[in-house]
Design a protein around this motif. Sequence first.
Motif, mmCIF file in Angstrom:
data_model
loop_
_atom_site.group_PDB
_atom_site.id
_atom_site.type_symbol
_atom_site.label_atom_id
_atom_site.label_comp_id
_atom_site.label_asym_id
_atom_site.label_seq_id
_atom_site.Cartn_x
_atom_site.Cartn_y
_atom_site.Cartn_z
ATOM 1 N N ASP A 172 -7.971 96.381 6.522
ATOM 2 C CA ASP A 172 -7.495 96.456 5.042
ATOM 3 C C ASP A 172 -8.068 97.899 4.476
ATOM 4 O OD1 ASP A 172 -6.711 96.342 2.397
ATOM 5 O OD2 ASP A 172 -6.397 94.294 2.287
ATOM 6 N N PRO A 173 -7.242 98.881 3.758
ATOM 7 C CA PRO A 173 -8.035 100.066 3.344
ATOM 8 C C PRO A 173 -9.030 99.611 2.080
ATOM 9 C CG PRO A 173 -5.520 100.438 3.854
ATOM 10 C CD PRO A 173 -5.770 99.023 3.970
ATOM 11 N N LYS A 174 -8.749 98.431 1.814
ATOM 12 C CA LYS A 174 -9.535 98.030 0.441
ATOM 13 C C LYS A 174 -11.036 97.662 1.098
ATOM 14 C CE LYS A 174 -5.741 96.434 -2.199
ATOM 15 N NZ LYS A 174 -4.950 95.284 -2.659
ATOM 16 N N LEU A 175 -11.217 97.747 2.401
ATOM 17 C CA LEU A 175 -12.608 97.634 2.856
ATOM 18 C C LEU A 175 -13.721 98.223 2.165
ATOM 19 C CD1 LEU A 175 -14.287 96.145 5.124
ATOM 20 C CD2 LEU A 175 -13.856 98.476 6.600
ATOM 21 N N PRO A 176 -14.899 97.565 1.503
ATOM 22 C CA PRO A 176 -15.767 98.398 0.700
ATOM 23 C C PRO A 176 -16.326 99.626 1.664
ATOM 24 C CG PRO A 176 -16.364 96.233 0.861
ATOM 25 C CD PRO A 176 -15.306 96.239 1.767
ATOM 26 N N LYS A 177 -16.314 100.864 0.954
ATOM 27 C CA LYS A 177 -16.912 102.254 1.562
ATOM 28 C C LYS A 177 -18.319 102.028 2.391
ATOM 29 C CE LYS A 177 -13.631 104.364 -0.597
ATOM 30 N NZ LYS A 177 -12.428 105.122 0.110
ATOM 31 N N ASP A 178 -19.112 100.915 1.994
ATOM 32 C CA ASP A 178 -20.304 101.033 2.790
ATOM 33 C C ASP A 178 -20.159 100.455 4.273
ATOM 34 O OD1 ASP A 178 -19.832 98.751 1.452
ATOM 35 O OD2 ASP A 178 -21.837 98.139 1.430
ATOM 36 N N VAL A 179 -19.252 99.687 4.350
ATOM 37 C CA VAL A 179 -19.001 99.107 5.686
ATOM 38 C C VAL A 179 -18.178 100.249 6.716
ATOM 39 C CG1 VAL A 179 -17.703 97.221 7.133
ATOM 40 C CG2 VAL A 179 -18.474 96.903 4.611
ATOM 41 N N THR A 180 -19.198 100.513 7.732
ATOM 42 C CA THR A 180 -18.518 101.680 8.636
ATOM 43 C C THR A 180 -18.438 100.996 10.118
ATOM 44 O OG1 THR A 180 -20.866 102.232 9.185
ATOM 45 C CG2 THR A 180 -19.515 103.482 7.289
ATOM 46 N N THR A 181 -19.010 99.855 10.244
ATOM 47 C CA THR A 181 -18.969 99.123 11.615
ATOM 48 C C THR A 181 -18.721 97.590 11.496
ATOM 49 O OG1 THR A 181 -20.719 100.658 12.644
ATOM 50 C CG2 THR A 181 -20.174 98.770 13.796
ATOM 51 N N ILE A 182 -17.867 97.013 12.079
ATOM 52 C CA ILE A 182 -17.489 95.797 11.964
ATOM 53 C C ILE A 182 -17.540 95.178 13.540
ATOM 54 C CG2 ILE A 182 -15.859 94.032 11.747
ATOM 55 C CD1 ILE A 182 -14.355 95.891 9.735
ATOM 56 N N THR A 183 -18.135 94.231 13.813
ATOM 57 C CA THR A 183 -18.192 93.452 15.134
ATOM 58 C C THR A 183 -17.268 92.354 15.097
ATOM 59 O OG1 THR A 183 -20.400 93.977 15.300
ATOM 60 C CG2 THR A 183 -19.720 92.337 16.818
ATOM 61 N N LEU A 184 -16.233 92.286 15.978
ATOM 62 C CA LEU A 184 -15.502 91.147 15.928
ATOM 63 C C LEU A 184 -15.736 90.460 17.392
ATOM 64 C CD1 LEU A 184 -12.724 89.540 15.605
ATOM 65 C CD2 LEU A 184 -11.812 91.285 16.971
ATOM 66 N N SER A 185 -16.473 89.158 17.370
ATOM 67 C CA SER A 185 -17.075 88.356 18.369
ATOM 68 C C SER A 185 -16.115 87.001 18.757
ATOM 69 C CB SER A 185 -18.525 88.329 18.050
ATOM 70 O OG SER A 185 -19.028 87.295 19.124
ATOM 71 N N TYR A 186 -16.016 86.934 19.801
ATOM 72 C CA TYR A 186 -15.142 85.537 20.048
ATOM 73 C C TYR A 186 -16.214 84.842 21.013
ATOM 74 C CZ TYR A 186 -10.689 87.432 18.469
ATOM 75 O OH TYR A 186 -9.716 87.737 17.647
ATOM 76 N N THR A 187 -16.130 83.386 20.678
ATOM 77 C CA THR A 187 -16.745 82.376 21.379
ATOM 78 C C THR A 187 -15.687 81.675 22.009
ATOM 79 O OG1 THR A 187 -18.503 82.268 19.997
ATOM 80 C CG2 THR A 187 -18.335 80.386 21.510
ATOM 81 N N PHE A 188 -15.288 81.645 23.353
ATOM 82 C CA PHE A 188 -14.494 80.968 24.223
ATOM 83 C C PHE A 188 -15.110 79.410 24.868
ATOM 84 C CE2 PHE A 188 -10.274 81.935 25.286
ATOM 85 C CZ PHE A 188 -9.852 80.943 26.392
ATOM 86 N N PHE A 189 -14.547 78.202 24.243
ATOM 87 C CA PHE A 189 -15.187 77.059 24.740
ATOM 88 C C PHE A 189 -14.226 76.318 25.150
ATOM 89 C CE2 PHE A 189 -13.875 76.708 20.356
ATOM 90 C CZ PHE A 189 -13.456 75.467 20.366
ATOM 91 N N GLU A 190 -14.559 75.356 25.966
ATOM 92 C CA GLU A 190 -13.714 74.167 26.575
ATOM 93 C C GLU A 190 -13.287 73.066 25.619
ATOM 94 O OE1 GLU A 190 -13.104 71.708 30.584
ATOM 95 O OE2 GLU A 190 -14.964 72.739 30.265
ATOM 96 N N VAL A 191 -12.072 72.859 25.464
ATOM 97 C CA VAL A 191 -11.964 71.870 24.323
ATOM 98 C C VAL A 191 -12.048 70.447 24.918
ATOM 99 C CG1 VAL A 191 -10.017 70.888 22.938
ATOM 100 C CG2 VAL A 191 -10.067 73.244 23.248
ATOM 101 N N PRO A 192 -13.142 69.651 24.413
ATOM 102 C CA PRO A 192 -13.501 68.388 24.938
ATOM 103 C C PRO A 192 -12.353 67.396 24.792
ATOM 104 C CG PRO A 192 -15.014 69.063 23.206
ATOM 105 C CD PRO A 192 -13.746 69.961 23.044
ATOM 106 N N GLY A 193 -12.322 66.739 26.026
ATOM 107 C CA GLY A 193 -11.348 65.621 26.491
ATOM 108 C C GLY A 193 -9.981 66.331 26.871
ATOM 109 N N LYS A 194 -9.590 67.433 26.310
ATOM 110 C CA LYS A 194 -8.318 68.212 26.639
ATOM 111 C C LYS A 194 -8.309 68.413 28.252
ATOM 112 C CE LYS A 194 -6.296 68.618 22.384
ATOM 113 N NZ LYS A 194 -5.308 69.160 21.784
ATOM 114 N N SER A 195 -9.263 69.163 28.788
ATOM 115 C CA SER A 195 -9.337 69.523 30.075
ATOM 116 C C SER A 195 -8.943 68.440 31.109
ATOM 117 C CB SER A 195 -10.769 70.234 30.520
ATOM 118 O OG SER A 195 -10.767 71.226 29.693
ATOM 119 N N SER A 196 -9.655 67.113 31.034
ATOM 120 C CA SER A 196 -9.146 66.149 31.896
ATOM 121 C C SER A 196 -7.815 65.663 31.744
ATOM 122 C CB SER A 196 -10.188 64.773 31.538
ATOM 123 O OG SER A 196 -10.237 64.549 30.209
#
Length: 193
Positions: free
Chosen positions: A154-178
Amino acid sequence: MVGKLAVIAGLMFGFGYGLVPMYRHICAALGINVLSLTERQATSYNAGSAGRTGKANTQVDTSRTITIEFDANARGPWEFKPAMRSLQVHPGELATVMYDFKNVQNRVMAAQAIPSYAPKQATAYFNKLECFCFNEYTLQPGESKAWPVVFVIDPKLPKDVTTITLSYTFFEVPGKSSAAAAAAAVTVKEPRS
């Protein structure tokens, strides 16, 4: 009677034919820009040697550049990583990054990714249009996938933010795998008629 019906049919055809120009004039008068995709593409490209023409996206802030860093964490024995580690974008610009995933286990698994952002204040300005984190996935043993993340800052992002880190944690859904493995086993063991 047939003559009257022919006149009515002709008037209906003329009205239907005139709706498109009337619609364009009404939209132009009211300032509504709702052209179809084919009309946008036709006006965006010039068939001549001049190349691309048309209006530029005025919502892109070309005076600023934001560095987006991509991170991937896997909670389990599988491979999960972004196709690129970072990308520079202008606020308002549409961007896409791919994430690669491989189930290296010898069993079916159900999994989902959860995103997080740093700095935390950037969360409200990071707009994902398409993301694999919206769904759970069932992956067969050895199956590989490449998933896109399509986003706009969004262009309304504050001016002092110049770096954003997008992090994903991929995990197994309990009970669904079996359950997914049991469903796959039933499908395989069904006798043929």
